[in-house]
Design a protein around this motif. Structure first.
Motif, PDB file in Angstrom:
ATOM      1  N   ARG A 128       0.836  -1.188   0.000  1.00  0.00           N
ATOM      2  CA  ARG A 128       0.000   0.000   0.000  1.00  0.00           C
ATOM      3  C   ARG A 128       0.876   1.245   0.000  1.00  0.00           C
ATOM      4  N   ASN A 129       0.402   2.267  -0.653  1.00  0.00           N
ATOM      5  CA  ASN A 129       1.085   3.561  -0.664  1.00  0.00           C
ATOM      6  C   ASN A 129       0.306   4.550   0.190  1.00  0.00           C
ATOM      7  N   TYR A 130       1.031   5.349   0.963  1.00  0.00           N
ATOM      8  CA  TYR A 130       0.410   6.391   1.781  1.00  0.00           C
ATOM      9  C   TYR A 130       0.902   7.751   1.276  1.00  0.00           C
ATOM     10  N   LEU A 151       4.716  13.299  -1.159  1.00  0.00           N
ATOM     11  CA  LEU A 151       5.526  12.144  -0.784  1.00  0.00           C
ATOM     12  C   LEU A 151       4.762  10.852  -1.006  1.00  0.00           C
ATOM     13  N   ASP A 152       5.481   9.827  -1.440  1.00  0.00           N
ATOM     14  CA  ASP A 152       4.974   8.455  -1.439  1.00  0.00           C
ATOM     15  C   ASP A 152       5.633   7.731  -0.288  1.00  0.00           C
ATOM     16  N   MET A 153       4.826   7.038   0.520  1.00  0.00           N
ATOM     17  CA  MET A 153       5.345   6.377   1.710  1.00  0.00           C
ATOM     18  C   MET A 153       4.706   4.999   1.890  1.00  0.00           C
ATOM     19  N   ASN A 158       1.740   8.889  -8.898  1.00  0.00           N
ATOM     20  CA  ASN A 158       0.658   8.117  -8.278  1.00  0.00           C
ATOM     21  C   ASN A 158      -0.312   7.651  -9.371  1.00  0.00           C
ATOM     22  N   PRO A 159       0.147   6.745 -10.252  1.00  0.00           N
ATOM     23  CA  PRO A 159      -0.681   6.367 -11.399  1.00  0.00           C
ATOM     24  C   PRO A 159      -1.962   5.629 -11.013  1.00  0.00           C
ATOM     25  N   ASP A 160      -1.965   4.986  -9.844  1.00  0.00           N
ATOM     26  CA  ASP A 160      -3.171   4.269  -9.399  1.00  0.00           C
ATOM     27  C   ASP A 160      -4.151   5.188  -8.672  1.00  0.00           C
ATOM     28  N   LEU A 201      -7.637  14.147  -8.983  1.00  0.00           N
ATOM     29  CA  LEU A 201      -6.887  13.472  -7.924  1.00  0.00           C
ATOM     30  C   LEU A 201      -7.828  12.948  -6.849  1.00  0.00           C
ATOM     31  N   ASN A 202      -7.503  11.791  -6.314  1.00  0.00           N
ATOM     32  CA  ASN A 202      -8.221  11.219  -5.177  1.00  0.00           C
ATOM     33  C   ASN A 202      -7.598  11.832  -3.923  1.00  0.00           C
TER      34      ASN A 202
END
Length: 317
Positions: free
Chosen positions: A161-163, A178-180, A213-215, A237-238
């Motif tokens: 999972r990405n946060y 940031l991707d976390m 964040n392609p998903d 964007l979500n």
């Protein structure tokens, strides 16, 4: 001062860099600079001065080698410590550490060695810094749980999972995305992607975030500007604004402090690594630490706090 080898005309030039522009005027009748050595480079006012000199001297030939020697300041926040941490990620750079234990004792003398051993007994932290060259910190560092290292593609592929977190930039402040990944079992936070840019328009920011964040996974952002949140949402964007409450800054920052490890990839996320490692408490006029977390140079920290809010609410530690 200049030393000249008369048979060939080769020279060693000694220059002060109190005014970097003076060095930029260096001229050579033949050839170019082969070696550059910055002695006590921690006494310079930052990389801007050094870049100014290098941009002039690193011209005219290939294979130019530059040496930087210095005694590491105690604070990780010092510019030279941060610059060396960044340089260590470059394939064309070697970072070497040495101390008095690596040279013959006869070079130093009994008095020097006796003073070192006494300080080792009296104040081990001071000994580690002054004699071993360790970055021991000043006691003001907020995050002592950092691990700055490469996060491999294989590791990222196993993150389930990405946060994403987002701190909006205003005026001279950067927009930070940031991707976390959060490992709740071992209380480890991995930060492996960043968008960090000043003066980025909303439309350009949305496109850049979509590329990372392609998903279109849920992004938690600063709620201080709800109109910007709505604009980003309308652009596809979500995203949702984070609900702030009284004391949230202190609580969420302490939550990050309490993690077992915060792993940051300094190659993928150089600005995030710089902000987290350099974030320190202020001191008052008497030199005592001020308990409030400073509100500066913390844009990536804010983005991480926002993204981790769901974990904090659930009480996951």
């Amino acid at each position: 001062m200049v030393l000249t080898y008369i048979p060939t005309g080769q020279q060693i030039r000694f220059k002060g860099v109190d005014k970097p522009k003076k060095v930029k005027s260096q001229k050579f009748r033949h050839g170019y600079t082969k070696f550059i050595h910055y002695e006590e480079c921690d006494e310079f006012n930052g990389l801007v001065e050094i870049r100014s000199v290098n941009q002039s001297l690193n011209r005219g030939g290939d294979g130019i080698i530059t040496f930087y020697s210095y005694n590491p300041p105690a604070s990780q926040n010092n510019w030279v410590n941060q610059a060396v941490a960044q340089a260590g990620t470059r394939k064309d750079t070697m970072v070497h550490s040495s101390d008095y234990l690596t040279v013959p004792k006869r070079w130093l003398g009994k008095g020097f060695l006796a003073d070192a051993e006494q300080l080792k007994k009296d104040n081990p932290v001071a000994y580690n810094h002054e004699y071993l060259g360790e970055i021991t910190g000043t006691g003001a560092e907020v995050f002592t749980n950092l691990n700055l290292r490469e996060i491999t593609d294989r590791e990222i592929a196993n993150f389930d999972r990405n946060y994403p977190g987002l701190d909006f930039g205003f005026a001279h402040d950067p927009l930070v995305y940031l991707d976390m990944y959060y490992d709740a079992t071992h209380r480890r936070l991995f930060i492996y992607n960043e968008l960090y840019k000043v003066g980025l328009g909303n439309r350009a920011a949305v496109q850049a975030i979509k590329a990372l964040n392609p998903d279109n996974e849920l992004i938690i952002a600063d709620s201080a500007e709800p109109r910007t949140v709505y604009e980003f949402h309308d652009a596809g964007l979500n995203i949702k604004g984070m609900a702030k409450g009284k004391g949230f800054v202190e609580y969420s920052t302490k939550w990050l402090q309490d993690l077992r490890t915060i792993v940051i990839d300094p190659i993928r996320c150089p600005n995030t690594a710089r902000e987290f490692s350099g974030y320190e408490l202020d001191r008052d006029q008497s030199g005592n630490l001020i308990s409030r977390f400073p509100d500066r140079d913390n844009h990536s920290i804010d983005a991480a706090r926002y993204a981790m809010q769901p974990m904090q609410i659930r009480g996951v530690k």
